[in-house]
Design a protein around this motif. Structure first.
Motif, PDB file in Angstrom:
ATOM      1  N   THR A  80      41.433  21.359   2.051  1.00 57.45           N
ATOM      2  CA  THR A  80      40.486  20.250   1.986  1.00 57.45           C
ATOM      3  C   THR A  80      41.204  18.985   1.542  1.00 57.45           C
ATOM      4  O   THR A  80      42.279  19.041   0.964  1.00 57.45           O
ATOM      5  N   SER A  81      40.580  17.865   1.818  1.00 55.22           N
ATOM      6  CA  SER A  81      41.031  16.588   1.267  1.00 55.22           C
ATOM      7  C   SER A  81      39.866  15.618   1.293  1.00 55.22           C
ATOM      8  O   SER A  81      38.969  15.793   2.113  1.00 55.22           O
ATOM      9  N   PRO A  82      39.822  14.580   0.510  1.00 53.78           N
ATOM     10  CA  PRO A  82      40.357  14.649  -0.841  1.00 53.78           C
ATOM     11  C   PRO A  82      39.469  15.526  -1.703  1.00 53.78           C
ATOM     12  O   PRO A  82      38.322  15.709  -1.315  1.00 53.78           O
ATOM     13  N   PRO A  83      39.842  16.039  -2.780  1.00 52.12           N
ATOM     14  CA  PRO A  83      41.238  16.108  -3.209  1.00 52.12           C
ATOM     15  C   PRO A  83      41.988  17.067  -2.308  1.00 52.12           C
ATOM     16  O   PRO A  83      41.394  17.957  -1.717  1.00 52.12           O
ATOM     17  N   SER A  84      43.281  16.865  -2.218  1.00 51.03           N
ATOM     18  CA  SER A  84      44.100  17.714  -1.370  1.00 51.03           C
ATOM     19  C   SER A  84      44.252  19.081  -2.034  1.00 51.03           C
ATOM     20  O   SER A  84      44.854  19.197  -3.091  1.00 51.03           O
ATOM     21  N   THR A 111      38.862  19.355  10.260  1.00 51.49           N
ATOM     22  CA  THR A 111      37.782  18.562  10.832  1.00 51.49           C
ATOM     23  C   THR A 111      37.126  17.741   9.728  1.00 51.49           C
ATOM     24  O   THR A 111      37.128  18.148   8.565  1.00 51.49           O
ATOM     25  N   GLY A 112      36.589  16.593  10.093  1.00 55.19           N
ATOM     26  CA  GLY A 112      35.871  15.767   9.134  1.00 55.19           C
ATOM     27  C   GLY A 112      34.520  16.383   8.799  1.00 55.19           C
ATOM     28  O   GLY A 112      33.931  17.105   9.601  1.00 55.19           O
ATOM     29  N   ILE A 113      34.036  16.077   7.598  1.00 57.38           N
ATOM     30  CA  ILE A 113      32.729  16.549   7.145  1.00 57.38           C
ATOM     31  C   ILE A 113      31.804  15.339   7.064  1.00 57.38           C
ATOM     32  O   ILE A 113      32.014  14.456   6.236  1.00 57.38           O
ATOM     33  N   THR A 171      32.744  33.019   3.194  1.00 60.51           N
ATOM     34  CA  THR A 171      31.984  31.861   2.720  1.00 60.51           C
ATOM     35  C   THR A 171      32.671  31.348   1.468  1.00 60.51           C
ATOM     36  O   THR A 171      33.067  32.139   0.609  1.00 60.51           O
ATOM     37  N   GLN A 172      32.828  30.021   1.392  1.00 60.74           N
ATOM     38  CA  GLN A 172      33.497  29.427   0.243  1.00 60.74           C
ATOM     39  C   GLN A 172      32.907  28.054  -0.045  1.00 60.74           C
ATOM     40  O   GLN A 172      32.632  27.287   0.874  1.00 60.74           O
ATOM     41  N   THR A 173      32.708  27.754  -1.326  1.00 68.28           N
ATOM     42  CA  THR A 173      32.248  26.423  -1.734  1.00 68.28           C
ATOM     43  C   THR A 173      33.442  25.489  -1.768  1.00 68.28           C
ATOM     44  O   THR A 173      34.493  25.827  -2.332  1.00 68.28           O
ATOM     45  N   LEU A 174      33.304  24.330  -1.146  1.00 71.43           N
ATOM     46  CA  LEU A 174      34.395  23.360  -1.089  1.00 71.43           C
ATOM     47  C   LEU A 174      34.403  22.489  -2.340  1.00 71.43           C
ATOM     48  O   LEU A 174      33.354  22.291  -2.964  1.00 71.43           O
ATOM     49  N   PRO A 175      35.570  21.945  -2.695  1.00 73.25           N
ATOM     50  CA  PRO A 175      35.632  21.058  -3.860  1.00 73.25           C
ATOM     51  C   PRO A 175      34.745  19.835  -3.667  1.00 73.25           C
ATOM     52  O   PRO A 175      34.601  19.323  -2.550  1.00 73.25           O
ATOM     53  N   SER A 176      34.155  19.366  -4.728  1.00 72.40           N
ATOM     54  CA  SER A 176      33.297  18.189  -4.685  1.00 72.40           C
ATOM     55  C   SER A 176      34.073  16.993  -4.137  1.00 72.40           C
ATOM     56  O   SER A 176      35.219  16.762  -4.518  1.00 72.40           O
ATOM     57  N   THR A 236      37.259  16.456   4.508  1.00 74.53           N
ATOM     58  CA  THR A 236      37.827  17.220   5.613  1.00 74.53           C
ATOM     59  C   THR A 236      38.045  18.660   5.166  1.00 74.53           C
ATOM     60  O   THR A 236      38.249  18.935   3.990  1.00 74.53           O
ATOM     61  N   VAL A 237      37.997  19.571   6.141  1.00 78.56           N
ATOM     62  CA  VAL A 237      38.254  20.982   5.860  1.00 78.56           C
ATOM     63  C   VAL A 237      38.991  21.606   7.036  1.00 78.56           C
ATOM     64  O   VAL A 237      38.744  21.259   8.196  1.00 78.56           O
ATOM     65  N   GLY A 238      39.903  22.508   6.730  1.00 85.51           N
ATOM     66  CA  GLY A 238      40.635  23.257   7.738  1.00 85.51           C
ATOM     67  C   GLY A 238      40.927  24.649   7.218  1.00 85.51           C
ATOM     68  O   GLY A 238      40.845  24.901   6.017  1.00 85.51           O
ATOM     69  N   VAL A 239      41.264  25.558   8.115  1.00 81.61           N
ATOM     70  CA  VAL A 239      41.566  26.938   7.743  1.00 81.61           C
ATOM     71  C   VAL A 239      42.878  27.337   8.408  1.00 81.61           C
ATOM     72  O   VAL A 239      43.115  27.019   9.576  1.00 81.61           O
TER      73      VAL A 239
END
Length: 136
Positions: free
Chosen positions: A41-45, A99-101, A67-72, A76-79
């Motif tokens: 994820t970014s930001p934060p990286s 991809t952008g969120i 399933t995973q909760t992303l950092p506040s 963007t998120v990638g796997v």
């Protein structure tokens, strides 16, 4: 005149599927499960490994779902995952299909596919690409 501050970002949940299109584990090139999936994820990286206990196997396709909760604040998120191991010069992950969120999203549902191959003179590199995504 007062200025409005942006609303605090709520939590975003990632529902992901990751699959190897090909692999090479110690010379075995049969379709098999990816190893060591990680969420970027970014930001934060960040680069967060998916706990093994959080992976749900999809036997029909040899994929993993999780399933995973992303950092506040992530926008963007990638796997990424490995589809190779045991090679003399190493096995590495490359692209993560980020991809952008969109603003206001609470759930990202995405499917990533990964392919591996040798990079001259010897290490193996697995690149992942986003196959499909939806936001709600």
């Amino acid at each position: 005149m007062s200025t409005q501050l942006p609303a605090a970002a709520g939590s975003v949940t990632l529902r992901a599927t990751v699959d190897c299109l090909n692999n090479n584990y110690y010379g075995d090139t049969s379709d098999w499960y990816p190893s060591g999936p990680q969420v970027y994820t970014s930001p934060p990286s960040t680069n967060t490994p998916v706990p093994g206990g959080g992976l749900l196997a999809v036997p029909a396709t040899h994929a993993f779902q999780f399933t995973q909760t992303l950092p506040s604040g992530a926008t963007t998120v990638g796997v990424a995952a490995l589809c190779s191991s045991g090679h003399q010069y190493g096995d590495y992950t490359g692209a993560n299909g980020a991809t952008g969120i969109p603003s206001g999203t609470t759930i990202v549902t995405g499917s990533w596919v990964c392919s591996t191959g040798p990079v001259y003179p010897g290490p193996w590199l697995t690149n992942c690409a986003l196959q499909s995504v939806s936001f709600s």
